[in-house]
Write a protein that holds these residues in place. Structure first.
Motif, PDB file in Angstrom:
ATOM      1  N   TYR A  63     -30.013 -40.069  44.168  1.00  0.00           N
ATOM      2  CA  TYR A  63     -29.205 -40.173  45.370  1.00  0.00           C
ATOM      3  C   TYR A  63     -27.946 -39.464  44.785  1.00  0.00           C
ATOM      4  CZ  TYR A  63     -31.550 -44.730  46.919  1.00  0.00           C
ATOM      5  OH  TYR A  63     -32.565 -45.371  47.130  1.00  0.00           O
ATOM      6  N   THR A  70     -27.420 -39.012  40.879  1.00  0.00           N
ATOM      7  CA  THR A  70     -28.434 -39.977  39.967  1.00  0.00           C
ATOM      8  C   THR A  70     -29.771 -39.945  40.491  1.00  0.00           C
ATOM      9  OG1 THR A  70     -27.116 -41.548  41.688  1.00  0.00           O
ATOM     10  CG2 THR A  70     -26.894 -41.992  39.130  1.00  0.00           C
ATOM     11  N   ALA A  92     -33.322 -41.877  40.752  1.00  0.00           N
ATOM     12  CA  ALA A  92     -33.631 -43.360  40.624  1.00  0.00           C
ATOM     13  C   ALA A  92     -35.083 -43.066  40.407  1.00  0.00           C
ATOM     14  CB  ALA A  92     -33.329 -43.706  42.036  1.00  0.00           C
ATOM     15  N   PRO A 107     -38.271 -54.851  37.189  1.00  0.00           N
ATOM     16  CA  PRO A 107     -36.992 -55.462  37.535  1.00  0.00           C
ATOM     17  C   PRO A 107     -36.035 -54.900  38.425  1.00  0.00           C
ATOM     18  CG  PRO A 107     -37.069 -53.983  35.383  1.00  0.00           C
ATOM     19  CD  PRO A 107     -38.494 -54.022  36.046  1.00  0.00           C
ATOM     20  N   SER A 108     -35.103 -55.582  38.716  1.00  0.00           N
ATOM     21  CA  SER A 108     -33.974 -54.945  39.552  1.00  0.00           C
ATOM     22  C   SER A 108     -33.533 -53.721  39.345  1.00  0.00           C
ATOM     23  CB  SER A 108     -32.874 -56.178  39.840  1.00  0.00           C
ATOM     24  OG  SER A 108     -32.084 -55.790  40.766  1.00  0.00           O
ATOM     25  N   GLY A 109     -33.570 -52.797  40.374  1.00  0.00           N
ATOM     26  CA  GLY A 109     -32.859 -51.556  39.978  1.00  0.00           C
ATOM     27  C   GLY A 109     -33.838 -50.442  39.392  1.00  0.00           C
ATOM     28  N   CYS A 110     -35.032 -50.848  39.187  1.00  0.00           N
ATOM     29  CA  CYS A 110     -36.034 -49.794  38.896  1.00  0.00           C
ATOM     30  C   CYS A 110     -36.453 -48.848  39.669  1.00  0.00           C
ATOM     31  CB  CYS A 110     -37.347 -50.794  38.127  1.00  0.00           C
ATOM     32  SG  CYS A 110     -38.271 -51.075  39.208  1.00  0.00           S
ATOM     33  N   GLY A 111     -36.330 -48.998  40.869  1.00  0.00           N
ATOM     34  CA  GLY A 111     -36.594 -47.832  41.947  1.00  0.00           C
ATOM     35  C   GLY A 111     -37.548 -48.204  42.799  1.00  0.00           C
ATOM     36  N   LYS A 112     -37.992 -49.761  42.950  1.00  0.00           N
ATOM     37  CA  LYS A 112     -39.056 -50.021  44.099  1.00  0.00           C
ATOM     38  C   LYS A 112     -38.604 -49.799  45.251  1.00  0.00           C
ATOM     39  CE  LYS A 112     -38.801 -54.051  42.529  1.00  0.00           C
ATOM     40  NZ  LYS A 112     -37.361 -54.326  41.841  1.00  0.00           N
ATOM     41  N   THR A 113     -37.540 -50.153  45.914  1.00  0.00           N
ATOM     42  CA  THR A 113     -36.924 -49.930  47.239  1.00  0.00           C
ATOM     43  C   THR A 113     -36.886 -48.277  47.441  1.00  0.00           C
ATOM     44  OG1 THR A 113     -35.978 -52.052  47.192  1.00  0.00           O
ATOM     45  CG2 THR A 113     -35.174 -50.121  48.722  1.00  0.00           C
ATOM     46  N   THR A 114     -36.437 -47.637  46.682  1.00  0.00           N
ATOM     47  CA  THR A 114     -36.102 -46.211  46.691  1.00  0.00           C
ATOM     48  C   THR A 114     -37.567 -45.670  46.960  1.00  0.00           C
ATOM     49  OG1 THR A 114     -34.320 -46.243  45.097  1.00  0.00           O
ATOM     50  CG2 THR A 114     -35.210 -44.085  45.748  1.00  0.00           C
ATOM     51  N   GLN A 130     -36.248 -55.066  52.615  1.00  0.00           N
ATOM     52  CA  GLN A 130     -35.841 -56.215  51.977  1.00  0.00           C
ATOM     53  C   GLN A 130     -34.835 -56.828  52.406  1.00  0.00           C
ATOM     54  OE1 GLN A 130     -34.542 -54.549  48.060  1.00  0.00           O
ATOM     55  NE2 GLN A 130     -34.744 -56.471  47.068  1.00  0.00           N
ATOM     56  N   GLU A 148     -40.490 -56.894  48.924  1.00  0.00           N
ATOM     57  CA  GLU A 148     -40.121 -58.078  48.559  1.00  0.00           C
ATOM     58  C   GLU A 148     -40.376 -59.123  49.855  1.00  0.00           C
ATOM     59  OE1 GLU A 148     -37.614 -59.272  45.849  1.00  0.00           O
ATOM     60  OE2 GLU A 148     -37.427 -57.145  44.846  1.00  0.00           O
ATOM     61  N   HIS A 206     -40.565 -58.449  42.170  1.00  0.00           N
ATOM     62  CA  HIS A 206     -40.279 -58.455  40.815  1.00  0.00           C
ATOM     63  C   HIS A 206     -40.838 -59.860  40.072  1.00  0.00           C
ATOM     64  CE1 HIS A 206     -36.310 -59.801  42.710  1.00  0.00           C
ATOM     65  NE2 HIS A 206     -37.037 -60.687  42.364  1.00  0.00           N
TER      66      HIS A 206
HETATM   67  N1  LIG Z   1     -27.645 -45.938  48.273  1.00  0.00           N
HETATM   68  C1  LIG Z   1     -27.760 -45.534  46.966  1.00  0.00           C
HETATM   69  N2  LIG Z   1     -26.700 -44.727  46.293  1.00  0.00           N
HETATM   70  C2  LIG Z   1     -26.714 -44.573  44.992  1.00  0.00           C
HETATM   71  N3  LIG Z   1     -27.577 -45.038  44.248  1.00  0.00           N
HETATM   72  C3  LIG Z   1     -28.596 -46.021  44.676  1.00  0.00           C
HETATM   73  C4  LIG Z   1     -28.561 -46.242  46.072  1.00  0.00           C
HETATM   74  N4  LIG Z   1     -29.369 -47.029  46.294  1.00  0.00           N
HETATM   75  C5  LIG Z   1     -30.117 -47.412  45.228  1.00  0.00           C
HETATM   76  N5  LIG Z   1     -29.508 -46.650  44.192  1.00  0.00           N
HETATM   77  C6  LIG Z   1     -29.775 -46.735  42.654  1.00  0.00           C
HETATM   78  O1  LIG Z   1     -31.055 -46.398  42.447  1.00  0.00           O
HETATM   79  C7  LIG Z   1     -31.867 -47.314  41.469  1.00  0.00           C
HETATM   80  C8  LIG Z   1     -33.008 -47.827  41.966  1.00  0.00           C
HETATM   81  O2  LIG Z   1     -32.562 -48.645  43.137  1.00  0.00           O
HETATM   82  P1  LIG Z   1     -33.584 -49.293  44.160  1.00  0.00           P
HETATM   83  O3  LIG Z   1     -33.107 -50.055  45.070  1.00  0.00           O
HETATM   84  O4  LIG Z   1     -34.729 -48.625  44.360  1.00  0.00           O
HETATM   85  O5  LIG Z   1     -34.070 -50.730  43.042  1.00  0.00           O
HETATM   86  P2  LIG Z   1     -35.156 -51.915  43.380  1.00  0.00           P
HETATM   87  O6  LIG Z   1     -36.116 -51.500  42.135  1.00  0.00           O
HETATM   88  O7  LIG Z   1     -35.510 -51.938  44.588  1.00  0.00           O
HETATM   89  O8  LIG Z   1     -34.340 -53.094  42.795  1.00  0.00           O
HETATM   90  P3  LIG Z   1     -34.330 -54.636  43.526  1.00  0.00           P
HETATM   91  O9  LIG Z   1     -35.434 -55.255  43.045  1.00  0.00           O
HETATM   92  O10 LIG Z   1     -32.935 -55.144  43.326  1.00  0.00           O
HETATM   93  O11 LIG Z   1     -34.431 -54.402  45.011  1.00  0.00           O
HETATM   94  C9  LIG Z   1     -30.671 -48.099  41.181  1.00  0.00           C
HETATM   95  O12 LIG Z   1     -30.176 -47.843  39.781  1.00  0.00           O
HETATM   96  C10 LIG Z   1     -29.660 -48.183  42.342  1.00  0.00           C
HETATM   97  O13 LIG Z   1     -28.197 -48.543  41.484  1.00  0.00           O
END
Ligand SMILES: Nc1ncnc2c1ncn2[C@@H]1O[C@H](COP(=O)(O)OP(=O)(O)OP(=O)(O)O)[C@@H](O)[C@H]1O
Ligand SMILES: [Mg+2]
Lengths: 341, 260
Positions: free
Chosen positions: A15, A18, A20, A39-46, A84, A161, A194
């Motif tokens: 992003y 940053t 991800a 865990p939360s924020g590890c990049g799964k949704t990305t 999600q 999820e 997670h």
């Molecule tokens: N739109 C965005 N702009 C900037 N950074 C982002 C954006 N979306 C996610 N991130 C960052 O990218 C990283 C991965 O985010 P992601 O949403 O993939 O996490 P996740 O594994 O799905 O977490 P969760 O279990 O909380 O859903 C995180 O550090 C988040 O802060």
């Protein structure tokens, strides 16, 4: 490239500045149910968004069914995604939410009706067709999001999820439903969670992610029994992780002489059930006790920091504040190679 | 405590008196039976209300004002909806500058805009007054369109567009099927706000008039200079009721106050 349905090649997702997800390599077999666990924020949704085509990769390629789709728009990928956040259409009824995609595809009307009804029945929402999404509970909205994707019968179904908001029974029902779907239709599924027990129960294969890196990929048995490092071990229930160095067991909080010699400087890990409680060379004070049906779980404050242990529920309970002897049997320890400090 | 309460009551009373008072005076003057604009009115009659409909120039200028209000506002929405979408959904370069530029017509005094259009478009280029008026009103209403539509876009979750795309829509299709139906209320609210703003506009239109081409408010000014009879009061009252009816309908059916 035999039976790989989805291939991610050195995929880097960012992003802006940053990053991800770093250099992700992954091959998903046709008809497989793959779990992304982390865990939360590890990049799964990305990662899911990139596969669906909603996020253009910063580097690397994505192949679906042998074709390079890195620059293919999402509407042309034949991929279903359960968000999600559900992403339901607020201006459409429950029924119309499900029928949306079929209407875009200009399916004949009777087929739209029949298939939408069937999809709503699959997720147990047949009585709610005329409501607005805002008039559904969180779990019902989640099931509606699932139905909206299922009805399209995609070749690849991404589930972010999809069961997080359901109660235990519904969750089991939906799990069974997903497994039935996978067997009957041969759909390839990627499934984010997670919750380690959900991943272990449902997936053919699990990818454990941490800070945008795939740390370990393997079958549920491999992940559960042979975690590659401290992070994965901690994630699959090895709550007691210590380091072995110069005949001493050490943690961040202290060390204990075991009187034995082990080569190397590996980390050693025990599940709570593997800690022997009631006898042994070490002592700890009980600071937490909880009843979990078959067993009781204790948290001990020891010279090595906090140790989690279990005892059968019919054994006499230890009281909070009391001192208990315990042992970390070296024979049962899981070695996590090359991770000692 | 008690004194404060009295002060508050007096302030509220004065505020309402100044807001509503002129309106009541206009209505009273409009229903006068006398032949000059005066308050208190002399007698009671509907003759001036009827007279309004017999003044030819009022009919023409009412037509022009209606045309400007409807098509100027529609044009401002055609420009404003995509602008609002871009500003709320994307981090576009100079986004802040775009916001400022779009807001400029309400910051720059209207009389300057009118004079500038006359001086640099109508006179040297020979642009027709009607076209200049149309451009001026479109620009004037644009800030409201962008702002009101932005507000309803900000309340709309962006992921539903992505869901629509994954269900087979093109980017434009997703906008038409997932976004537009959800900001319909905002667009209608913007239309009504723009309509009223344009219809009541004086300063911009002041310089932009030609033979037979005048907006209604300017025409009323001209009329009052020539003939000092209560028909202008009657027309004002009619217009005020029209505005009130529109705003009430908007509040009733769309909840206008949510967007402004
Ligand atoms: N739109 C965005 N702009 C900037 N950074 C982002 C954006 N979306 C996610 N991130 C960052 O990218 C990283 C991965 O985010 P992601 O949403 O993939 O996490 P996740 O594994 O799905 O977490 P969760 O279990 O909380 O859903 C995180 O550090 C988040 O802060
Ligand atoms: Mg996520």
């Amino acid at each position: 490239m035999s039976d790989d349905y989805v291939v991610l090649e050195r995929l880097k997702l960012a992003y802006g500045e940053t990053v991800a997800v770093h250099d992700l390599d992954l091959a998903i077999t046709r008809g497989e149910l793959l779990a992304l666990l982390g865990p939360s924020g590890c990049g799964k949704t990305t990662t899911m968004r990139a596969i669906a085509g909603l996020l253009a990769p910063a580097a690397g390629r994505i192949f679906i069914d042998g074709a390079d789709v890195t620059y293919t728009p999402p509407s042309k990928r034949n991929v279903g995604l359960v968000f999600q956040s559900y992403a339901l259409f607020p201006h459409l009824s429950v029924f119309e939410n499900v029928a949306f995609g079929l209407r875009i595809k200009r399916e004949p009307k009777p087929s739209i009706d029949a298939r939408s009804r069937a999809a709503l029945a699959t997720v147990g929402l047949e009585g709610f067709a005329r409501r607005n999404p805002a008039e559904l509970s969180g779990g019902q909205q989640q099931r509606l999001a699932l139905a909206r994707s299922l009805v399209m019968e995609p070749k690849l179904l991404l589930l972010d999820e999809p069961l997080s908001n359901l109660d235990a029974r519904l969750r089991l029902e939906m799990r069974t439903e997903l497994q039935r779907l996978q067997l009957e239709t041969g759909v390839t599924m990627v499934f984010v969670t997670h919750d380690q027990s959900e991943a272990l129960a449902l997936a053919d294969r699990i990818v454990v992610m941490k800070d945008g890196i795939a740390v370990q990929t393997g079958t549920p048995e491999e992940i559960y029994n042979r975690p590659r490092d401290v992070f994965v071990a901690d994630f699959v229930g090895f709550d007691n992780i210590l380091y072995f160095r110069n005949g001493m067991l050490t943690s961040d909080f202290g060390s204990t002489d075991t009187g034995e010699e082990l080569p190397g400087s590996d980390a050693l890990a025990w599940r709570p059930a593997e800690v022997i409680l009631g006898s042994g060379p070490m002592q700890g004070r009980v600071i937490g006790a909880s009843f979990a049906g078959q067993y009781r779980e204790y948290v001990l404050d020891t010279g090595l920091g906090k140790i989690k242990a279990q005892a059968p529920a019919d054994a006499p309970p230890h009281t909070i504040g009391g001192l208990v002897a315990f042992e970390l049997p070296l024979a049962k320890a899981h070695r996590l190679p090359g991770t000692g400090k | 405590m008690k004194r404060n309460l009295w002060v508050a009551r007096i302030v509220i009373f004065l505020t309402l008196a100044f807001l509503i008072g002129p309106f009541l005076i206009i209505i009273a003057a409009a229903l006068s039976a006398g032949s000059s604009l005066a308050f208190p009115p002399q007698g009671f009659s509907l003759r001036w209300v009827i007279a309004v409909f017999e003044v030819k120039s009022f009919r023409a200028s009412f037509g022009l004002s209606m045309f400007l209000a409807v098509f100027g506002t529609v044009a401002s929405l055609i420009l404003g909806v995509p602008a609002a979408y871009a500003v709320t959904r994307y981090r576009i370069p100079f986004g802040e500058a775009v916001r400022m530029a779009v807001a400029a017509p309400i910051i720059v005094p209207g009389i300057i805009v009118g004079l500038a259009l006359l001086r640099y478009l109508v006179i040297p280029v020979g642009m027709t007054v009607t076209l200049a008026l149309f451009l001026a009103h479109t620009a004037l209403v644009l800030p409201y369109s962008v702002r009101v539509v932005s507000a309803s876009l900000e309340n709309l979750r962006p992921d539903i567009e992505e869901a629509a795309v994954l269900l087979g829509c093109s980017r434009f299709g997703a906008f038409a099927r997932a976004v537009l139906p959800n900001i319909r209320g905002g667009i209608l609210a913007a239309f009504i706000l723009g309509f009223v703003t344009s219809f009541n506009q004086v300063p911009v239109s002041l310089f932009l008039s030609g033979p037979g081409v005048r907006t209604l408010p300017i025409d009323m000014l001209a009329y009052i200079e020539m003939t000092y009879d209560p028909s202008v009061a009657a027309l004002s009252a009619l217009l005020a009721f029209l505005s009130i009816a529109i705003v009430f309908a908007a509040e009733r059916f769309l909840g206008l106050s949510r967007y402004v």
